[in-house]
Design a protein around this motif. Structure first.
Motif, PDB file in Angstrom:
ATOM      1  N   VAL A   3       0.969  -1.244   0.055  1.00  0.00           N
ATOM      2  CA  VAL A   3       0.018   0.012  -0.023  1.00  0.00           C
ATOM      3  C   VAL A   3       0.757   1.339  -0.076  1.00  0.00           C
ATOM      4  O   VAL A   3       1.861   1.606   1.048  1.00  0.00           O
ATOM      5  CB  VAL A   3      -0.930   0.174   1.202  1.00  0.00           C
ATOM      6  CG1 VAL A   3      -1.656   1.100   1.107  1.00  0.00           C
ATOM      7  CG2 VAL A   3      -1.701  -1.299   1.095  1.00  0.00           C
ATOM      8  N   ALA A   4       0.714   2.073  -1.062  1.00  0.00           N
ATOM      9  CA  ALA A   4       1.260   3.360  -1.045  1.00  0.00           C
ATOM     10  C   ALA A   4       0.341   4.442  -1.115  1.00  0.00           C
ATOM     11  O   ALA A   4       0.007   5.308  -0.172  1.00  0.00           O
ATOM     12  CB  ALA A   4       2.352   3.419  -2.199  1.00  0.00           C
ATOM     13  N   THR A   5      -0.232   4.604  -2.544  1.00  0.00           N
ATOM     14  CA  THR A   5      -1.136   5.597  -2.738  1.00  0.00           C
ATOM     15  C   THR A   5      -2.959   4.970  -2.352  1.00  0.00           C
ATOM     16  O   THR A   5      -3.765   5.579  -2.197  1.00  0.00           O
ATOM     17  CB  THR A   5      -1.433   6.064  -4.149  1.00  0.00           C
ATOM     18  OG1 THR A   5      -1.710   4.888  -5.083  1.00  0.00           O
ATOM     19  CG2 THR A   5       0.014   6.621  -4.589  1.00  0.00           C
ATOM     20  N   GLY A   6      -2.813   3.648  -2.087  1.00  0.00           N
ATOM     21  CA  GLY A   6      -4.015   3.046  -1.650  1.00  0.00           C
ATOM     22  C   GLY A   6      -4.828   2.618  -2.883  1.00  0.00           C
ATOM     23  O   GLY A   6      -5.779   2.002  -2.395  1.00  0.00           O
ATOM     24  N   GLY A   7      -4.754   2.984  -4.199  1.00  0.00           N
ATOM     25  CA  GLY A   7      -5.728   2.801  -5.086  1.00  0.00           C
ATOM     26  C   GLY A   7      -5.825   1.569  -5.570  1.00  0.00           C
ATOM     27  O   GLY A   7      -6.930   0.724  -5.785  1.00  0.00           O
ATOM     28  N   THR A   8      -4.568   0.772  -5.356  1.00  0.00           N
ATOM     29  CA  THR A   8      -4.563  -0.736  -6.140  1.00  0.00           C
ATOM     30  C   THR A   8      -5.378  -1.529  -5.075  1.00  0.00           C
ATOM     31  O   THR A   8      -6.299  -2.310  -5.219  1.00  0.00           O
ATOM     32  CB  THR A   8      -2.864  -1.298  -5.701  1.00  0.00           C
ATOM     33  OG1 THR A   8      -2.489  -0.552  -6.968  1.00  0.00           O
ATOM     34  CG2 THR A   8      -3.252  -2.865  -6.609  1.00  0.00           C
ATOM     35  N   MET A   9      -5.238  -1.318  -3.634  1.00  0.00           N
ATOM     36  CA  MET A   9      -5.840  -2.214  -2.611  1.00  0.00           C
ATOM     37  C   MET A   9      -7.373  -2.126  -2.720  1.00  0.00           C
ATOM     38  O   MET A   9      -8.240  -2.933  -2.732  1.00  0.00           O
ATOM     39  CB  MET A   9      -5.521  -2.031  -1.206  1.00  0.00           C
ATOM     40  CG  MET A   9      -6.375  -2.781  -0.020  1.00  0.00           C
ATOM     41  SD  MET A   9      -6.526  -4.328  -0.194  1.00  0.00           S
ATOM     42  CE  MET A   9      -5.037  -5.160   0.205  1.00  0.00           C
ATOM     43  N   THR A  10      -7.879  -0.642  -2.827  1.00  0.00           N
ATOM     44  CA  THR A  10      -9.092  -0.150  -2.796  1.00  0.00           C
ATOM     45  C   THR A  10      -9.939  -0.722  -4.007  1.00  0.00           C
ATOM     46  O   THR A  10     -10.932  -1.240  -4.130  1.00  0.00           O
ATOM     47  CB  THR A  10      -9.373   1.087  -2.716  1.00  0.00           C
ATOM     48  OG1 THR A  10      -8.826   1.570  -1.404  1.00  0.00           O
ATOM     49  CG2 THR A  10     -10.684   1.667  -2.588  1.00  0.00           C
ATOM     50  N   GLY A  11      -9.234  -0.150  -5.163  1.00  0.00           N
ATOM     51  CA  GLY A  11     -10.022  -0.624  -6.464  1.00  0.00           C
ATOM     52  C   GLY A  11     -10.095  -2.078  -6.597  1.00  0.00           C
ATOM     53  O   GLY A  11     -11.015  -2.688  -7.125  1.00  0.00           O
ATOM     54  N   LEU A  55      -7.378   5.054   0.078  1.00  0.00           N
ATOM     55  CA  LEU A  55      -7.500   3.772   0.572  1.00  0.00           C
ATOM     56  C   LEU A  55      -8.872   3.555   1.765  1.00  0.00           C
ATOM     57  O   LEU A  55      -9.016   4.174   2.596  1.00  0.00           O
ATOM     58  CB  LEU A  55      -6.099   3.663   1.644  1.00  0.00           C
ATOM     59  CG  LEU A  55      -6.274   2.389   2.419  1.00  0.00           C
ATOM     60  CD1 LEU A  55      -5.887   1.224   1.322  1.00  0.00           C
ATOM     61  CD2 LEU A  55      -4.962   2.178   3.343  1.00  0.00           C
ATOM     62  N   ASP A  56      -9.419   2.478   1.201  1.00  0.00           N
ATOM     63  CA  ASP A  56     -10.555   2.405   2.061  1.00  0.00           C
ATOM     64  C   ASP A  56     -10.127   1.198   3.151  1.00  0.00           C
ATOM     65  O   ASP A  56      -9.782  -0.228   2.944  1.00  0.00           O
ATOM     66  CB  ASP A  56     -11.566   1.280   1.252  1.00  0.00           C
ATOM     67  CG  ASP A  56     -12.816   1.141   1.983  1.00  0.00           C
ATOM     68  OD1 ASP A  56     -12.676   1.204   3.287  1.00  0.00           O
ATOM     69  OD2 ASP A  56     -14.041   0.550   1.243  1.00  0.00           O
ATOM     70  N   THR A  57      -9.958   1.595   4.523  1.00  0.00           N
ATOM     71  CA  THR A  57      -9.407   0.997   5.289  1.00  0.00           C
ATOM     72  C   THR A  57     -10.144  -0.209   6.013  1.00  0.00           C
ATOM     73  O   THR A  57      -9.981  -0.930   6.947  1.00  0.00           O
ATOM     74  CB  THR A  57      -8.716   1.949   6.693  1.00  0.00           C
ATOM     75  OG1 THR A  57      -9.950   2.388   7.044  1.00  0.00           O
ATOM     76  CG2 THR A  57      -7.582   2.907   6.114  1.00  0.00           C
ATOM     77  N   THR A  58     -11.540  -0.128   5.746  1.00  0.00           N
ATOM     78  CA  THR A  58     -12.518  -1.175   6.121  1.00  0.00           C
ATOM     79  C   THR A  58     -12.549  -2.338   5.201  1.00  0.00           C
ATOM     80  O   THR A  58     -13.131  -3.437   5.447  1.00  0.00           O
ATOM     81  CB  THR A  58     -14.060  -0.631   6.160  1.00  0.00           C
ATOM     82  OG1 THR A  58     -14.344  -0.309   4.755  1.00  0.00           O
ATOM     83  CG2 THR A  58     -13.947   0.832   6.956  1.00  0.00           C
ATOM     84  N   LEU A  59     -11.670  -2.355   4.253  1.00  0.00           N
ATOM     85  CA  LEU A  59     -11.768  -3.280   3.075  1.00  0.00           C
ATOM     86  C   LEU A  59     -10.829  -4.778   3.309  1.00  0.00           C
ATOM     87  O   LEU A  59     -11.532  -5.708   3.332  1.00  0.00           O
ATOM     88  CB  LEU A  59     -11.568  -2.682   1.727  1.00  0.00           C
ATOM     89  CG  LEU A  59     -11.798  -3.434   0.415  1.00  0.00           C
ATOM     90  CD1 LEU A  59     -13.431  -3.780   0.374  1.00  0.00           C
ATOM     91  CD2 LEU A  59     -11.393  -2.566  -1.011  1.00  0.00           C
ATOM     92  N   TYR A  60      -9.699  -4.272   3.775  1.00  0.00           N
ATOM     93  CA  TYR A  60      -8.773  -5.385   3.729  1.00  0.00           C
ATOM     94  C   TYR A  60      -9.156  -6.376   4.965  1.00  0.00           C
ATOM     95  O   TYR A  60      -9.259  -5.763   6.069  1.00  0.00           O
ATOM     96  CB  TYR A  60      -7.174  -4.954   3.767  1.00  0.00           C
ATOM     97  CG  TYR A  60      -6.753  -3.729   4.354  1.00  0.00           C
ATOM     98  CD1 TYR A  60      -6.549  -3.662   5.644  1.00  0.00           C
ATOM     99  CD2 TYR A  60      -6.821  -2.649   3.582  1.00  0.00           C
ATOM    100  CE1 TYR A  60      -6.183  -2.641   6.451  1.00  0.00           C
ATOM    101  CE2 TYR A  60      -6.629  -1.372   4.314  1.00  0.00           C
ATOM    102  CZ  TYR A  60      -6.212  -1.430   5.474  1.00  0.00           C
ATOM    103  OH  TYR A  60      -5.748  -0.316   6.245  1.00  0.00           O
ATOM    104  N   ASP A  61      -8.755  -7.458   5.244  1.00  0.00           N
ATOM    105  CA  ASP A  61      -8.730  -8.276   6.396  1.00  0.00           C
ATOM    106  C   ASP A  61      -7.766  -8.391   7.418  1.00  0.00           C
ATOM    107  O   ASP A  61      -7.976  -8.472   8.502  1.00  0.00           O
ATOM    108  CB  ASP A  61      -9.101  -9.725   5.869  1.00  0.00           C
ATOM    109  CG  ASP A  61     -10.332 -10.012   4.829  1.00  0.00           C
ATOM    110  OD1 ASP A  61     -11.350  -9.767   5.400  1.00  0.00           O
ATOM    111  OD2 ASP A  61     -10.414 -10.019   3.917  1.00  0.00           O
ATOM    112  N   SER A  62      -6.652  -8.185   6.749  1.00  0.00           N
ATOM    113  CA  SER A  62      -5.517  -8.316   7.797  1.00  0.00           C
ATOM    114  C   SER A  62      -4.307  -7.441   6.995  1.00  0.00           C
ATOM    115  O   SER A  62      -4.214  -7.092   5.747  1.00  0.00           O
ATOM    116  CB  SER A  62      -4.904  -9.716   7.723  1.00  0.00           C
ATOM    117  OG  SER A  62      -3.693  -9.825   8.596  1.00  0.00           O
TER     118      SER A  62
END
Length: 309
Positions: free
Chosen positions: A176-184, A231-238
């Protein structure tokens, strides 16, 4: 093979490669999304293209205006490529911790580079870029807080993974850097399968995802000194906190075992993905994003080690 008129048409549709010699026998299958195949060797080519085209389409960016950005040098290179190919001037505010290699790449594309004190990451650069972006003839594109960042991954990167696998993976791993990859990508996968496990990887010496003080990582592709709104911090599990020494080791192993020259962030994603794969077991599928290639690290000596004959 078709002739193309535009550099932008070369962005995306990157390969998904199954690792063959790096994953333990009883672990899940591990696939890597090779964003190294983009023109600058970086996933941020996708982001730069979408931010620019959204700004063009909504009328913020028109011919003759200058694009202003504030980010790390690697991310800026993607904007430099796209602005050069589209005929815009680029003004980039970059932390002064950038390598000479990255600065040379930016200037090769014709970007005007402003080095800013980088002790707190990109925060100072963002302040200066935002101020310039409010002046006549300039448009500030905010890679950390513009929803167009996550949107491009939801509508391209994530869907490409699903298409290549014929469905969703059991787990998805990315730094995670700019947050877009994890969120999108996370949103795209969860729309298809709510049970997909999502793992966010960060530098253990520059943790910020758990609410810690956001000291920037010394490596690109991780914490840049701010928690991005992308970054949607509610999205990832761990959250997986990874030692960059282990990331560097995996980066070297990928070259030896798989023939892949990738960056430190890619090594971190793959190391974390293999750890996840060992908990899932065979017949499961894990996808890791390799966000950039390893060219800049060759000059830094990452791959300078002797082999016994």
């Amino acid at each position: 093979m078709e002739v193309t008129k535009y550099t932008s048409s070369l962005i995306g549709e990157t390969p998904l490669v199954q690792l063959q010699r790096s994953v333990p026998y009883k672990a899940a299958q591990v696939f890597v999304k090779l964003e190294t195949a983009n023109p600058t060797g970086s996933i941020y080519d996708r982001v730069a293209l979408n931010l620019i085209e959204v700004a063009e389409n909504d009328g913020r960016l028109t011919s003759g205006q200058k694009v202003v950005i504030a980010t790390t040098a690697e991310v800026a290179a993607s904007f430099a490529l796209l602005t050069a190919s589209k005929g815009y001037d680029l003004v980039a505010f970059i932390p002064d911790t950038a390598s000479q290699y990255d600065l040379t790449v930016l200037r090769a594309y014709g970007a005007k580079v402003n080095l800013v004190a980088g002790g707190n990451g990109v925060a100072n650069a963002i302040t200066q870029a935002r101020d310039l972006g409010q002046t006549s003839g300039h448009v500030f594109l905010d890679v950390y807080n513009d929803e167009a960042n996550a949107a491009v991954h939801e509508h391209t990167t994530g869907l490409e993974i699903i298409e290549a696998l014929g469905g969703t993976p059991d787990a998805f791993v990315t730094t995670v850097a700019t947050g877009g990859t994890m969120t999108g990508v996370g949103r795209a996968l969860r729309k298809q399968n709510k049970k997909v496990q999502l793992f966010a990887v960060e530098d253990k010496d520059a943790k910020f995802l758990g609410g810690e003080v956001a000291y920037p990582s010394k490596e690109t592709g991780f914490n840049a000194g701010i928690l991005p709104l992308n970054l949607d911090t509610t999205l990832y599990d761990s959250i997986i906190d990874l030692d960059l020494a282990k990331a560097a080791e995996m980066t070297r192993l990928l070259a030896i075992n798989e023939g892949l020259i990738v960056g430190i962030a890619g090594g971190a994603s793959v190391a974390a993905a293999i750890a996840v794969a060992q908990t899932l077991g065979r017949n499961q599928k894990v996808v890791a994003v390799v966000p950039d290639d390893g060219r800049r690290y060759i000059a830094q000596g990452l791959f300078d080690f002797k082999q016994e004959l």
